[in-house]
Motif scaffolding. Structure first.
Motif, PDB file in Angstrom:
ATOM      1  N   THR A  20      36.686  48.612  37.986  1.00 34.91           N
ATOM      2  CA  THR A  20      35.668  48.074  39.051  1.00 34.91           C
ATOM      3  C   THR A  20      34.520  49.158  39.162  1.00 34.91           C
ATOM      4  OG1 THR A  20      37.286  46.687  40.036  1.00 34.91           O
ATOM      5  CG2 THR A  20      35.127  47.079  41.207  1.00 34.91           C
TER       6      THR A  20
ATOM      7  N   ARG B 148      34.055  38.868  38.057  1.00 35.73           N
ATOM      8  CA  ARG B 148      35.170  39.451  37.340  1.00 35.73           C
ATOM      9  C   ARG B 148      34.693  38.822  35.808  1.00 35.73           C
ATOM     10  NH1 ARG B 148      41.720  39.398  37.501  1.00 35.73           N
ATOM     11  NH2 ARG B 148      40.971  41.390  38.359  1.00 35.73           N
TER      12      ARG B 148
ATOM     13  N   TYR C  42      40.072  43.300  32.452  1.00 37.15           N
ATOM     14  CA  TYR C  42      38.872  42.992  32.965  1.00 37.15           C
ATOM     15  C   TYR C  42      38.059  43.900  33.551  1.00 37.15           C
ATOM     16  CZ  TYR C  42      42.076  38.975  32.933  1.00 37.15           C
ATOM     17  OH  TYR C  42      43.216  38.143  32.721  1.00 37.15           O
TER      18      TYR C  42
ATOM     19  N   ASN D  41      35.356  44.297  36.696  1.00 37.73           N
ATOM     20  CA  ASN D  41      34.951  43.856  38.029  1.00 37.73           C
ATOM     21  C   ASN D  41      33.634  44.494  38.524  1.00 37.73           C
ATOM     22  OD1 ASN D  41      37.348  42.521  38.295  1.00 37.73           O
ATOM     23  ND2 ASN D  41      38.356  44.169  39.008  1.00 37.73           N
TER      24      ASN D  41
END
Length: 120
Positions: free
Chosen positions: A9, A40, A47, A49
């Motif tokens: 993230t 996302r 992933y 974010n």
């Protein structure tokens, strides 16, 4: 036992700019968009974010996210075609990867790499 990284993230001061940057490089948006406070994106089986942060929140260099890609040179060309200026050109490293670095619009350093074939 730890099996892998699910997601990284990154904070952003401007979600629209960040989403456009990652889309231009080929990341797929799964949730959110340019107007969301949280977006996302798919990175292979993991992933990335993006989370909106207030303008007064500043960060210094914290490290680097390394993404494996199918073709380092092709992605480098795609970044240039989108108007971005990578901080390095693609090169072969002594530790066995071909890579280049690119800083995203919020100052996060990204590395795009591919393992080199062994000469065994």
């Amino acid at each position: 036992m730890i099996e892998g990284i699910s997601a990284v993230t990154l904070g952003t001061h401007e979600m629209p700019r960040a989403v456009r940057f990652y889309r231009a490089l080929g990341f797929e948006v799964l949730h959110g968009d340019e107007e969301s406070s949280f977006t996302r994106l798919r990175v292979g089986v993991s992933y990335l974010n993006l989370i909106a942060q207030p303008a007064e929140r500043r960060w210094s260099w914290w490290g680097r996210v390394i993404f494996y890609v199918a073709d380092v040179d092709a992605l480098y060309g795609r970044a240039l075609a989108a108007g971005y200026q990578p901080t390095t050109v693609p090169r072969d490293a002594e530790w066995g990867e071909r890579y280049f670095h690119l800083v995203d619009p919020d100052g996060h350093e990204l590395s795009f790499a591919r393992p080199l074939l062994s000469s065994v």
